[in-house]
Motif scaffolding. Structure first.
Motif, short mmCIF file in Angstrom:
data_model
loop_
_atom_site.label_atom_id
_atom_site.label_comp_id
_atom_site.label_asym_id
_atom_site.label_seq_id
_atom_site.Cartn_x
_atom_site.Cartn_y
_atom_site.Cartn_z
N GLN A 115 41.09 -9.47 40.50
CA GLN A 115 40.24 -10.62 40.23
C GLN A 115 39.13 -10.65 41.27
O GLN A 115 39.21 -9.99 42.29
CB GLN A 115 41.06 -11.92 40.31
CG GLN A 115 41.72 -12.11 41.66
CD GLN A 115 42.50 -13.41 41.75
OE1 GLN A 115 42.51 -14.21 40.82
NE2 GLN A 115 43.14 -13.64 42.88
N LEU A 116 38.08 -11.42 40.99
CA LEU A 116 36.98 -11.53 41.94
C LEU A 116 37.41 -12.44 43.08
O LEU A 116 38.25 -13.31 42.92
CB LEU A 116 35.74 -12.10 41.24
CG LEU A 116 35.10 -11.17 40.20
CD1 LEU A 116 33.93 -11.88 39.53
CD2 LEU A 116 34.64 -9.86 40.83
N GLY A 117 36.81 -12.24 44.25
CA GLY A 117 37.04 -13.19 45.35
C GLY A 117 37.75 -12.59 46.53
O GLY A 117 37.60 -13.07 47.64
N GLY A 118 38.53 -11.56 46.33
CA GLY A 118 39.18 -10.94 47.48
C GLY A 118 38.47 -9.64 47.82
O GLY A 118 38.43 -8.73 47.02
N ASP A 119 37.86 -9.60 49.00
CA ASP A 119 37.15 -8.38 49.39
C ASP A 119 38.14 -7.30 49.77
O ASP A 119 39.19 -7.58 50.33
CB ASP A 119 36.23 -8.65 50.58
CG ASP A 119 35.01 -9.42 50.15
OD1 ASP A 119 34.66 -9.38 48.96
OD2 ASP A 119 34.40 -10.07 51.02
N VAL A 120 37.76 -6.07 49.50
CA VAL A 120 38.58 -4.93 49.93
C VAL A 120 37.69 -4.02 50.78
O VAL A 120 36.47 -4.04 50.64
CB VAL A 120 39.16 -4.15 48.73
CG1 VAL A 120 40.04 -5.04 47.87
CG2 VAL A 120 38.07 -3.50 47.90
N PRO A 121 38.30 -3.23 51.67
CA PRO A 121 37.49 -2.30 52.45
C PRO A 121 36.78 -1.31 51.54
O PRO A 121 37.38 -0.81 50.58
CB PRO A 121 38.50 -1.60 53.36
CG PRO A 121 39.85 -1.97 52.88
CD PRO A 121 39.73 -3.17 52.01
N MET A 122 35.51 -1.05 51.82
CA MET A 122 34.75 -0.08 51.02
C MET A 122 34.53 1.16 51.88
O MET A 122 33.96 1.07 52.97
CB MET A 122 33.39 -0.66 50.62
CG MET A 122 33.51 -1.79 49.62
SD MET A 122 31.88 -2.29 49.04
CE MET A 122 31.05 -2.71 50.56
N VAL A 123 35.00 2.30 51.37
CA VAL A 123 34.89 3.54 52.15
C VAL A 123 34.32 4.66 51.29
O VAL A 123 34.44 4.64 50.06
CB VAL A 123 36.25 3.98 52.74
CG1 VAL A 123 36.73 2.99 53.79
CG2 VAL A 123 37.30 4.19 51.67
N GLU A 124 33.69 5.60 51.95
CA GLU A 124 33.23 6.83 51.30
C GLU A 124 34.13 7.94 51.84
O GLU A 124 34.19 8.17 53.05
CB GLU A 124 31.77 7.07 51.69
CG GLU A 124 31.18 8.39 51.26
CD GLU A 124 30.10 8.82 52.26
OE1 GLU A 124 29.08 8.12 52.38
OE2 GLU A 124 30.33 9.83 52.95
N ILE A 125 34.86 8.59 50.91
CA ILE A 125 35.90 9.53 51.34
C ILE A 125 35.33 10.93 51.57
O ILE A 125 34.63 11.48 50.71
CB ILE A 125 37.02 9.58 50.27
CG1 ILE A 125 37.70 8.20 50.18
CG2 ILE A 125 38.03 10.67 50.58
CD1 ILE A 125 38.52 8.00 48.93
N ASN A 126 35.66 11.50 52.71
CA ASN A 126 35.27 12.88 53.04
C ASN A 126 36.52 13.65 53.44
O ASN A 126 37.16 13.30 54.44
CB ASN A 126 34.27 12.90 54.20
CG ASN A 126 33.00 12.15 53.88
OD1 ASN A 126 32.08 12.72 53.32
ND2 ASN A 126 32.94 10.87 54.23
N ILE A 127 36.88 14.65 52.65
CA ILE A 127 38.06 15.44 52.96
C ILE A 127 37.70 16.54 53.96
O ILE A 127 36.73 17.28 53.77
CB ILE A 127 38.66 16.08 51.68
CG1 ILE A 127 39.14 14.97 50.74
CG2 ILE A 127 39.80 17.04 52.01
CD1 ILE A 127 40.29 14.14 51.25
#
Ligand SMILES: [Zn+2]
Ligand SMILES: [Zn+2]
Ligand SMILES: [Zn+2]
Length: 260
Positions: free
Chosen positions: A128-140
């Motif tokens: 649902q909207l309203g709970g922020d989550v960490p935003m990451v750009e993945i690099n292996i």
């Protein structure tokens, strides 16, 4: 910094997985008044004139960022997925608020798989909207060196018991936390170091960490100009051990800064 080629290392946490003091323990180290015996979970910050890279988001990540007034990061490198090295992952949200972009993270495949299991909601469609989550750009990370801003990084394969984990070399500095076995092929990446930070959990041996004696024998083999022990458990009192170590070796502590 005056010399643009120099990097500054800040030890944000030098403690083992339970931290020191440990909850409920009244041993002499856990009750020590010496600030060197107050150890958050292991993490370091690496800074050049233009770039700031964190190694591991410990469960104390939020406290470590606040303590050092750090508002932004250019990347996080992960060594492995044990909770004391990833537990602060959710607080990457605060870095996202400041930088307005996903934070690049660098890790091996196994660490990514485990990170996705532990912080599943960060990698799924939101419920649902309203709970922020960490935003990451993945690099292996594979075997090759890579660059973040003006910082060149070489991954170093290490064993932590049976687990394949990563150490990192940056210029003539290397960070080898959570290991009790350096594979032969990795010594080539540890030549001519100015500074080494290496795991030394406690005096007695452990199935997945170097003891103090084992760390000292690795230091003897690697021959860095200066070494610091880290991931310290509550069996070690800073003032007891530090004075007994060889001249070019010290125990690290929270807040220690090193220029390399
Ligand atoms: Zn650990
Ligand atoms: Zn204790
Ligand atoms: Zn570990």
């Amino acid at each position: 910094m005056c010399d643009s080629k120099k990097i500054k290392i800040t030890v944000l946490g030098s403690g083992t997985s339970s931290g020191v003091p440990t909850i409920g323990c009244d041993c002499p180290v856990c009750t020590s008044d010496d600030s060197h015996d107050k150890r958050l979970r292991s993490s370091i910050l690496v800074e050049s004139a233009t770039t700031r890279v964190l190694i591991d988001t410990s469960p104390d990540f939020r406290q470590q960022m606040l303590r050092h007034n750090i508002k932004s990061l250019d990347a996080v490198l992960f060594t492995h997925s044990h909770f004391d090295h990833i537990g602060g992952f959710d607080d990457i949200r605060a870095i996202n608020y400041h930088t307005h972009r996903p934070l690049p993270i660098y890790l091996n495949e196994v660490t990514l798989e485990n990170l996705k299991r532990t912080f599943y909601y960060s990698f799924e469609q939101p419920e649902q909207l309203g709970g922020d989550v960490p935003m990451v750009e993945i690099n292996i990370i594979n075997d090759r060196s890579f660059r973040i801003g003006d910082i060149d990084i070489t991954p170093i394969k290490l064993l932590h018991g049976k687990m394949h984990v990563l150490g990192y070399r940056i210029n003539d500095f290397a960070y080898c936390v959570d290991t009790n076995n350096i594979p032969d092929e990795s010594y080539a990446k540890l030549k001519n170091l100015e500074v080494l930070i290496i795991d030394a959990l406690r005096y007695t041996t452990h199935p997945t960490h170097f003891s103090v004696a084992e760390a000292l024998s690795e230091i003897e083999k690697i021959k860095p100009q200066q070494s610091y022990l880290t991931h310290i458990a509550h069996q070690i009192m800073h003032s007891d051990l530090d004075k007994k170590l060889p001249g070019n070796t010290n125990i690290s502590f929270d807040g220690l800064q090193i220029q390399v």
